[in-house]
Scaffold this motif. Sequence first.
Motif, PDB file in Angstrom:
ATOM      1  N   THR A  62       0.833  -1.198   0.000  1.00 38.36           N
ATOM      2  CA  THR A  62       0.000   0.000   0.000  1.00 38.36           C
ATOM      3  C   THR A  62       0.873   1.256   0.000  1.00 38.36           C
ATOM      4  O   THR A  62       2.042   1.214   0.383  1.00 38.36           O
ATOM      5  CB  THR A  62      -0.927   0.056   1.238  1.00 38.36           C
ATOM      6  OG1 THR A  62      -0.140   0.359   2.396  1.00 38.36           O
ATOM      7  CG2 THR A  62      -1.662  -1.261   1.445  1.00 38.36           C
ATOM      8  N   TYR A  63       0.288   2.358  -0.421  1.00 35.80           N
ATOM      9  CA  TYR A  63       0.956   3.651  -0.311  1.00 35.80           C
ATOM     10  C   TYR A  63       0.704   4.279   1.063  1.00 35.80           C
ATOM     11  O   TYR A  63       1.270   5.321   1.380  1.00 35.80           O
ATOM     12  CB  TYR A  63       0.468   4.613  -1.403  1.00 35.80           C
ATOM     13  CG  TYR A  63       1.251   4.517  -2.690  1.00 35.80           C
ATOM     14  CD1 TYR A  63       2.577   4.940  -2.757  1.00 35.80           C
ATOM     15  CD2 TYR A  63       0.672   4.017  -3.841  1.00 35.80           C
ATOM     16  CE1 TYR A  63       3.301   4.870  -3.925  1.00 35.80           C
ATOM     17  CE2 TYR A  63       1.379   3.944  -5.025  1.00 35.80           C
ATOM     18  CZ  TYR A  63       2.694   4.366  -5.063  1.00 35.80           C
ATOM     19  OH  TYR A  63       3.406   4.295  -6.231  1.00 35.80           O
ATOM     20  N   SER A  64      -0.142   3.645   1.886  1.00 33.45           N
ATOM     21  CA  SER A  64      -0.477   4.171   3.207  1.00 33.45           C
ATOM     22  C   SER A  64       0.796   4.344   4.042  1.00 33.45           C
ATOM     23  O   SER A  64       1.501   3.377   4.322  1.00 33.45           O
ATOM     24  CB  SER A  64      -1.439   3.221   3.910  1.00 33.45           C
ATOM     25  OG  SER A  64      -1.628   3.610   5.249  1.00 33.45           O
ATOM     26  N   GLU A  65       1.098   5.569   4.411  1.00 30.67           N
ATOM     27  CA  GLU A  65       2.236   5.919   5.264  1.00 30.67           C
ATOM     28  C   GLU A  65       3.595   5.565   4.662  1.00 30.67           C
ATOM     29  O   GLU A  65       4.608   5.571   5.363  1.00 30.67           O
ATOM     30  CB  GLU A  65       2.101   5.267   6.650  1.00 30.67           C
ATOM     31  CG  GLU A  65       0.842   5.678   7.393  1.00 30.67           C
ATOM     32  CD  GLU A  65       0.721   4.991   8.732  1.00 30.67           C
ATOM     33  OE1 GLU A  65       1.723   4.903   9.458  1.00 30.67           O
ATOM     34  OE2 GLU A  65      -0.395   4.539   9.041  1.00 30.67           O
ATOM     35  N   MET A  66       3.645   5.238   3.376  1.00 33.24           N
ATOM     36  CA  MET A  66       4.906   4.859   2.754  1.00 33.24           C
ATOM     37  C   MET A  66       5.914   5.999   2.855  1.00 33.24           C
ATOM     38  O   MET A  66       5.584   7.160   2.618  1.00 33.24           O
ATOM     39  CB  MET A  66       4.708   4.477   1.294  1.00 33.24           C
ATOM     40  CG  MET A  66       5.976   4.040   0.595  1.00 33.24           C
ATOM     41  SD  MET A  66       5.659   3.662  -1.142  1.00 33.24           S
ATOM     42  CE  MET A  66       6.231   1.987  -1.178  1.00 33.24           C
ATOM     43  N   ALA A  67       7.144   5.632   3.210  1.00 30.58           N
ATOM     44  CA  ALA A  67       8.235   6.609   3.270  1.00 30.58           C
ATOM     45  C   ALA A  67       9.461   6.002   2.603  1.00 30.58           C
ATOM     46  O   ALA A  67       9.739   4.808   2.763  1.00 30.58           O
ATOM     47  CB  ALA A  67       8.552   6.964   4.710  1.00 30.58           C
ATOM     48  N   LEU A  68      10.175   6.824   1.849  1.00 27.53           N
ATOM     49  CA  LEU A  68      11.438   6.431   1.231  1.00 27.53           C
ATOM     50  C   LEU A  68      12.309   7.677   1.235  1.00 27.53           C
ATOM     51  O   LEU A  68      12.032   8.631   0.504  1.00 27.53           O
ATOM     52  CB  LEU A  68      11.220   5.917  -0.193  1.00 27.53           C
ATOM     53  CG  LEU A  68      12.482   5.594  -1.001  1.00 27.53           C
ATOM     54  CD1 LEU A  68      13.296   4.495  -0.327  1.00 27.53           C
ATOM     55  CD2 LEU A  68      12.109   5.170  -2.404  1.00 27.53           C
ATOM     56  N   ASP A  69      13.330   7.674   2.100  1.00 23.25           N
ATOM     57  CA  ASP A  69      14.125   8.877   2.302  1.00 23.25           C
ATOM     58  C   ASP A  69      15.611   8.565   2.324  1.00 23.25           C
ATOM     59  O   ASP A  69      16.031   7.524   2.849  1.00 23.25           O
ATOM     60  CB  ASP A  69      13.787   9.537   3.650  1.00 23.25           C
ATOM     61  CG  ASP A  69      12.333   9.901   3.779  1.00 23.25           C
ATOM     62  OD1 ASP A  69      11.807  10.558   2.865  1.00 23.25           O
ATOM     63  OD2 ASP A  69      11.723   9.534   4.804  1.00 23.25           O
ATOM     64  N   ARG A  70      16.393   9.502   1.790  1.00 23.02           N
ATOM     65  CA  ARG A  70      17.843   9.435   1.940  1.00 23.02           C
ATOM     66  C   ARG A  70      18.152  10.047   3.308  1.00 23.02           C
ATOM     67  O   ARG A  70      17.619  11.105   3.654  1.00 23.02           O
ATOM     68  CB  ARG A  70      18.557  10.219   0.849  1.00 23.02           C
ATOM     69  CG  ARG A  70      20.083  10.105   0.943  1.00 23.02           C
ATOM     70  CD  ARG A  70      20.769  11.001  -0.053  1.00 23.02           C
ATOM     71  NE  ARG A  70      20.506  10.639  -1.413  1.00 23.02           N
ATOM     72  CZ  ARG A  70      21.329   9.898  -2.171  1.00 23.02           C
ATOM     73  NH1 ARG A  70      22.438   9.435  -1.662  1.00 23.02           N
ATOM     74  NH2 ARG A  70      21.013   9.631  -3.416  1.00 23.02           N
ATOM     75  N   ARG A  71      18.976   9.364   4.064  1.00 22.86           N
ATOM     76  CA  ARG A  71      19.390   9.849   5.381  1.00 22.86           C
ATOM     77  C   ARG A  71      20.906  10.057   5.368  1.00 22.86           C
ATOM     78  O   ARG A  71      21.595   9.593   4.463  1.00 22.86           O
ATOM     79  CB  ARG A  71      19.012   8.818   6.461  1.00 22.86           C
ATOM     80  CG  ARG A  71      17.515   8.487   6.517  1.00 22.86           C
ATOM     81  CD  ARG A  71      16.839   9.302   7.588  1.00 22.86           C
ATOM     82  NE  ARG A  71      15.396   9.220   7.551  1.00 22.86           N
ATOM     83  CZ  ARG A  71      14.651   8.568   8.434  1.00 22.86           C
ATOM     84  NH1 ARG A  71      15.216   7.866   9.388  1.00 22.86           N
ATOM     85  NH2 ARG A  71      13.337   8.609   8.347  1.00 22.86           N
TER      86      ARG A  71
END
Length: 151
Positions: free
Chosen positions: A130-139
């Motif tokens: 699902t796209y629900s609350e999906m996160a994809l981040d560079r840290r």
Amino acid sequence: MTFDLRDHTADVAVEATAPTLAALFESVADGLTAASCEAVPETGERFKFTVTAEGREALLFDYLDRLIYERDVRLVLPADHRCAVSGPDDEGSESDDPNDPDDTDAWTVEASARGVPLGDVAAREIKAVTYSEMALDRRDDGWYAYVVFDV
């Protein structure tokens, strides 16, 4: 690279970190496998596939969706994931020629997995990503993802 399964109401979520984007995709996919069953036997043959999307988040979504599709079509649990991710902000991936047909904004994952026959595992069905609350981040120290799966 690491992942943790997180409870999420009636669903299950995978939270993952990794030093590279490709390793992050592998880690989230490993989390999907872990959410599907307790133990993964060493059986099964590797299969390959390619997924393309217009952005990193869409690529992660489509990659995980493809793994669920492969499970349903091949009747296998994808495991031992391997990925190579490329996209428009990779060095050298865009030309300066606006008429170049190879100049694209698409992201691609070249992937493979070992297909464990479903008869060899006691697997819980994961219905969908699902796209629900999906996160994809560079840290600062690499990459982070949070993905919810419908069970």
